[in-house]
Design a protein around this motif. Structure first.
Motif, PDB file in Angstrom:
ATOM      1  N   GLY A 100       0.768  -1.237   0.000  1.00  0.00           N
ATOM      2  CA  GLY A 100       0.000   0.000   0.000  1.00  0.00           C
ATOM      3  C   GLY A 100       0.802   1.291   0.000  1.00  0.00           C
ATOM      4  O   GLY A 100       0.230   2.369  -0.066  1.00  0.00           O
ATOM      5  N   MET A 101       2.136   1.201   0.100  1.00  0.00           N
ATOM      6  CA  MET A 101       2.950   2.411   0.109  1.00  0.00           C
ATOM      7  C   MET A 101       4.381   2.075  -0.293  1.00  0.00           C
ATOM      8  O   MET A 101       4.754   0.923  -0.400  1.00  0.00           O
ATOM      9  CB  MET A 101       2.924   3.074   1.476  1.00  0.00           C
ATOM     10  N   THR A 102       5.156   3.123  -0.505  1.00  0.00           N
ATOM     11  CA  THR A 102       6.572   2.964  -0.806  1.00  0.00           C
ATOM     12  C   THR A 102       7.358   3.906   0.094  1.00  0.00           C
ATOM     13  O   THR A 102       7.073   5.104   0.140  1.00  0.00           O
ATOM     14  CB  THR A 102       6.861   3.312  -2.286  1.00  0.00           C
ATOM     15  N   LYS A 103       8.320   3.362   0.823  1.00  0.00           N
ATOM     16  CA  LYS A 103       9.232   4.201   1.598  1.00  0.00           C
ATOM     17  C   LYS A 103      10.226   4.819   0.619  1.00  0.00           C
ATOM     18  O   LYS A 103      10.749   4.126  -0.262  1.00  0.00           O
ATOM     19  CB  LYS A 103       9.968   3.386   2.660  1.00  0.00           C
ATOM     20  N   ILE A 104      10.472   6.117   0.771  1.00  0.00           N
ATOM     21  CA  ILE A 104      11.353   6.816  -0.153  1.00  0.00           C
ATOM     22  C   ILE A 104      12.152   7.864   0.607  1.00  0.00           C
ATOM     23  O   ILE A 104      11.694   8.390   1.614  1.00  0.00           O
ATOM     24  CB  ILE A 104      10.535   7.455  -1.314  1.00  0.00           C
ATOM     25  N   ALA A 105      13.360   8.130   0.134  1.00  0.00           N
ATOM     26  CA  ALA A 105      14.200   9.181   0.716  1.00  0.00           C
ATOM     27  C   ALA A 105      14.879   9.925  -0.424  1.00  0.00           C
ATOM     28  O   ALA A 105      15.117   9.359  -1.503  1.00  0.00           O
ATOM     29  CB  ALA A 105      15.239   8.589   1.671  1.00  0.00           C
ATOM     30  N   PHE A 106      15.183  11.201  -0.166  1.00  0.00           N
ATOM     31  CA  PHE A 106      15.773  12.066  -1.177  1.00  0.00           C
ATOM     32  C   PHE A 106      16.925  12.870  -0.611  1.00  0.00           C
ATOM     33  O   PHE A 106      16.893  13.263   0.565  1.00  0.00           O
ATOM     34  CB  PHE A 106      14.772  13.132  -1.654  1.00  0.00           C
ATOM     35  N   ASP A 107      17.903  13.189  -1.453  1.00  0.00           N
ATOM     36  CA  ASP A 107      18.800  14.320  -1.241  1.00  0.00           C
ATOM     37  C   ASP A 107      18.189  15.442  -2.054  1.00  0.00           C
ATOM     38  O   ASP A 107      17.777  15.224  -3.204  1.00  0.00           O
ATOM     39  CB  ASP A 107      20.221  14.019  -1.743  1.00  0.00           C
ATOM     40  N   ALA A 108      18.101  16.620  -1.474  1.00  0.00           N
ATOM     41  CA  ALA A 108      17.439  17.741  -2.130  1.00  0.00           C
ATOM     42  C   ALA A 108      18.420  18.877  -2.368  1.00  0.00           C
ATOM     43  O   ALA A 108      19.328  19.104  -1.563  1.00  0.00           O
ATOM     44  CB  ALA A 108      16.283  18.234  -1.261  1.00  0.00           C
ATOM     45  N   ARG A 109      18.204  19.584  -3.492  1.00  0.00           N
ATOM     46  CA  ARG A 109      19.029  20.748  -3.815  1.00  0.00           C
ATOM     47  C   ARG A 109      18.169  21.791  -4.506  1.00  0.00           C
ATOM     48  O   ARG A 109      17.262  21.449  -5.257  1.00  0.00           O
ATOM     49  CB  ARG A 109      20.166  20.375  -4.768  1.00  0.00           C
ATOM     50  N   ILE A 110      18.503  23.032  -4.255  1.00  0.00           N
ATOM     51  CA  ILE A 110      17.995  24.146  -5.061  1.00  0.00           C
ATOM     52  C   ILE A 110      19.222  24.789  -5.692  1.00  0.00           C
ATOM     53  O   ILE A 110      20.187  25.113  -4.997  1.00  0.00           O
ATOM     54  CB  ILE A 110      17.241  25.194  -4.217  1.00  0.00           C
ATOM     55  N   ARG A 111      19.159  24.954  -7.003  1.00  0.00           N
ATOM     56  CA  ARG A 111      20.257  25.584  -7.745  1.00  0.00           C
ATOM     57  C   ARG A 111      19.773  26.896  -8.358  1.00  0.00           C
ATOM     58  O   ARG A 111      18.624  27.000  -8.775  1.00  0.00           O
ATOM     59  CB  ARG A 111      20.749  24.692  -8.876  1.00  0.00           C
ATOM     60  N   CYS A 112      20.702  27.837  -8.430  1.00  0.00           N
ATOM     61  CA  CYS A 112      20.532  29.067  -9.203  1.00  0.00           C
ATOM     62  C   CYS A 112      21.737  29.113 -10.119  1.00  0.00           C
ATOM     63  O   CYS A 112      22.868  29.227  -9.644  1.00  0.00           O
ATOM     64  CB  CYS A 112      20.488  30.295  -8.308  1.00  0.00           C
ATOM     65  N   GLY A 113      21.487  28.950 -11.416  1.00  0.00           N
ATOM     66  CA  GLY A 113      22.612  28.789 -12.331  1.00  0.00           C
ATOM     67  C   GLY A 113      23.302  27.485 -11.955  1.00  0.00           C
ATOM     68  O   GLY A 113      22.661  26.492 -11.676  1.00  0.00           O
ATOM     69  N   GLY A 114      24.606  27.488 -11.874  1.00  0.00           N
ATOM     70  CA  GLY A 114      25.329  26.293 -11.472  1.00  0.00           C
ATOM     71  C   GLY A 114      25.579  26.213  -9.981  1.00  0.00           C
ATOM     72  O   GLY A 114      26.174  25.255  -9.500  1.00  0.00           O
ATOM     73  N   GLU A 115      25.085  27.183  -9.230  1.00  0.00           N
ATOM     74  CA  GLU A 115      25.375  27.281  -7.794  1.00  0.00           C
ATOM     75  C   GLU A 115      24.292  26.601  -6.958  1.00  0.00           C
ATOM     76  O   GLU A 115      23.098  26.885  -7.113  1.00  0.00           O
ATOM     77  CB  GLU A 115      25.458  28.766  -7.408  1.00  0.00           C
ATOM     78  N   VAL A 116      24.693  25.705  -6.056  1.00  0.00           N
ATOM     79  CA  VAL A 116      23.757  25.095  -5.113  1.00  0.00           C
ATOM     80  C   VAL A 116      23.554  26.096  -3.971  1.00  0.00           C
ATOM     81  O   VAL A 116      24.510  26.518  -3.330  1.00  0.00           O
ATOM     82  CB  VAL A 116      24.294  23.755  -4.566  1.00  0.00           C
ATOM     83  N   VAL A 117      22.283  26.493  -3.738  1.00  0.00           N
ATOM     84  CA  VAL A 117      21.991  27.513  -2.734  1.00  0.00           C
ATOM     85  C   VAL A 117      21.191  26.986  -1.545  1.00  0.00           C
ATOM     86  O   VAL A 117      21.127  27.630  -0.507  1.00  0.00           O
ATOM     87  CB  VAL A 117      21.292  28.733  -3.360  1.00  0.00           C
TER      88      VAL A 117
END
Length: 129
Positions: A100-117
């Protein structure tokens, strides 16, 4: 890398290592509307976006998956200006289907241009339809 994959109507096949992306550049009107909705209309818009708008593209990606977060941790490296294009990325680091479900995990990023902010991690569940 895991060979387990799930299907998603928006993003297709998703497995460990998949990177989901979505780009957003807020208009002045959207920022104004945010402040008005928050009960603090801005006569002149500030140079920087409110933090909640900077991470909203990540939550949009989660919404595409019917994701219920159990934990989210974010770290902002610098503030984001109104005129910057934001590219949100969620990289799947765990995928474990169960009844009934799936366990999931993420690494998250927000980029502006090539820069991770903004960086972060999140883990939770995808509820099966």
């Amino acid at each position: 890398m895991s060979s387990i994959a799930i299907k998603n109507a928006v993003h297709g096949d998703i497995s460990v290592g998949t990177v989901l992306t979505w780009a957003k550049q807020y208009t002045d009107q959207e920022v104004y509307d945010y402040y008005e909705l928050a009960g603090a209309p801005a006569e002149s818009l500030p140079e920087y976006l409110p933090y909640v708008l900077t991470v909203a593209p990540l939550t949009k990606l989660g919404g595409d998956l019917n994701y219920l977060s159990q934990r989210m941790d974010w770290r902002a490296i610098r503030p984001l200006r109104r005129n910057e294009e934001i590219v949100a990325e969620l990289e799947v680091t765990r995928l474990e289907p169960t009844a009934g479900m799936t366990k999931i995990a993420f690494d998250a990023r927000i980029r502006c241009g090539g820069e991770v902010v903004i960086t972060g991690r999140s883990k939770g569940l995808i509820v099966s339809a």
